[in-house]
Design a protein around this motif. Structure first.
Motif, short mmCIF file in Angstrom:
data_model
loop_
_atom_site.label_atom_id
_atom_site.label_comp_id
_atom_site.label_asym_id
_atom_site.label_seq_id
_atom_site.Cartn_x
_atom_site.Cartn_y
_atom_site.Cartn_z
N ASP A 174 0.70 -1.31 0.11
CA ASP A 174 0.08 0.22 0.33
C ASP A 174 0.74 1.52 0.22
O ASP A 174 2.18 1.41 0.83
N THR A 192 0.55 4.46 1.16
CA THR A 192 0.05 5.07 1.48
C THR A 192 1.09 5.26 3.23
O THR A 192 0.89 5.36 4.45
N ARG A 227 -1.97 7.93 -3.26
CA ARG A 227 -2.49 7.27 -3.55
C ARG A 227 -1.83 7.11 -5.49
O ARG A 227 -1.44 8.29 -5.66
N ARG A 228 -1.79 5.90 -5.69
CA ARG A 228 -1.82 6.26 -7.38
C ARG A 228 -2.78 6.79 -8.18
O ARG A 228 -4.05 6.90 -7.98
N GLU A 270 -4.32 9.89 -7.43
CA GLU A 270 -5.04 10.45 -6.18
C GLU A 270 -4.43 12.26 -6.90
O GLU A 270 -5.87 13.14 -6.58
#
Length: 312
Positions: free
Chosen positions: A72, A74, A87-88, A90
């Motif tokens: 993840d 984050t 995040r990807r 975002e």
């Protein structure tokens, strides 16, 4: 585990004669058995808060994966920079201003994440440093030489200081070691709009040079004093190797009070908050961080978000 410690000491090679070495083998085996029993009974219990409030260790019976093993985006391992990372997909793109560094007041994201930045360097409160280091709170510092070296008179807004110039550049080396990026806020804090290009360049390049000499890293971000800048400022910043000019959307006043610069007077996703190294910093910072978290916001890693927003 006193018995384990005693046996381990007895098993050290330096304490053994050739005749006693068979005893060493038995002692080491016993230590291994005892340590395995401790692990099975929770002898290494306890979890640490990771970025965004995640835990790095699973509770008994949980299927959670330690943060260091997660994919993840984050989370970060505990030995890396703290704070939530994007995040990807975002973060939206920050548009460039031609060939000059972009001027950024907030990060274009819909995620409830805000960013803490702190300017100058007057009040070098050890309690603030301990909070940032021990609680892994992501901040970005913009150092001003005269403040760090306690040349001149601090801003009296927060009252009399207790730690003005207490550690000088050593304090900022400790911040650097706690994963705090130390960026550029000029040498003497002038109103750059009142200076010509050459004078602005001396202020900005001179600051980058001393930070590089003192901390071993060269700044990539610039915060203009008072938020005042013009085209010459952007030209000088680019000439000095700076990639972005950082402003803010809200300031933090004594007592941890947030002074908003938006009509609805509330935190918004992507806000950049401005603090100063003022008296009572440790207390005010604790109040601020608690307030942000109670409102459901994460504290973000500013550089990671800037990379995502400007990498296109």
């Amino acid at each position: 585990m006193t018995i384990v410690a005693d046996m381990a000491r007895a098993a050290r090679v330096g304490d053994m004669t050739p005749v006693a070495r068979p005893v060493r083998v038995a002692a080491v085996a016993a230590v291994a058995v005892l340590l395995a029993g401790c692990a099975a009974n929770g002898g290494s219990s306890g979890t640490a808060d990771g970025p965004g409030g995640d835990t790095t260790g699973a509770t008994p019976g949980s299927t959670a994966t330690p943060a260091a093993q997660r994919s993840d985006a984050t989370t970060r391992p505990l030995d890396g920079p703290p704070g939530a990372v994007p995040r990807r997909g975002e973060v939206r793109e920050i548009q460039a201003t031609g060939s000059l560094p972009p001027v950024i007041s907030s990060i274009p994201t819909k995620r409830k994440v805000v960013f803490l930045t702190i300017d100058d360097g007057w009040e070098q409160d050890p309690g603030f440093l301990a909070q940032v280091r021990d609680q892994r709170i992501p901040i970005t510092a913009f150092a001003m030489r005269d403040a760090v070296e306690a040349k001149g008179t601090p801003d009296p807004a927060g009252g009399p200081g207790r730690f003005v110039g207490a550690g000088k550049w050593g304090y900022f080396r400790s911040l650097r070691d706690a994963h705090v990026p130390v960026e550029n806020h000029t040498l003497t804090h002038p109103n750059l709009r009142l200076l010509g290009y050459d004078a602005q360049r001396r202020e900005i390049c001179g600051s980058s040079t001393i930070i590089r000499r003192q901390l071993g890293t060269r700044p990539t971000l610039f915060r203009p004093p008072f938020g005042n800048y013009n085209t010459d400022t952007l030209r000088a910043a680019k000439n000095c190797g700076l990639k972005s000019v950082l402003l803010w959307t809200a300031t933090v006043q004594p007592g941890g009070k947030i002074a908003y610069q938006v009509p609805d007077k509330r935190l918004r996703p992507g806000d950049i908050l401005l603090l100063h190294f003022r008296p009572n910093l440790a207390r005010d910072f604790r109040i601020l961080v608690d307030k942000i978290k109670r409102r459901g916001f994460e504290l973000g890693n500013l550089q990671a978000y800037l990379d995502a927003a400007t990498a296109r």
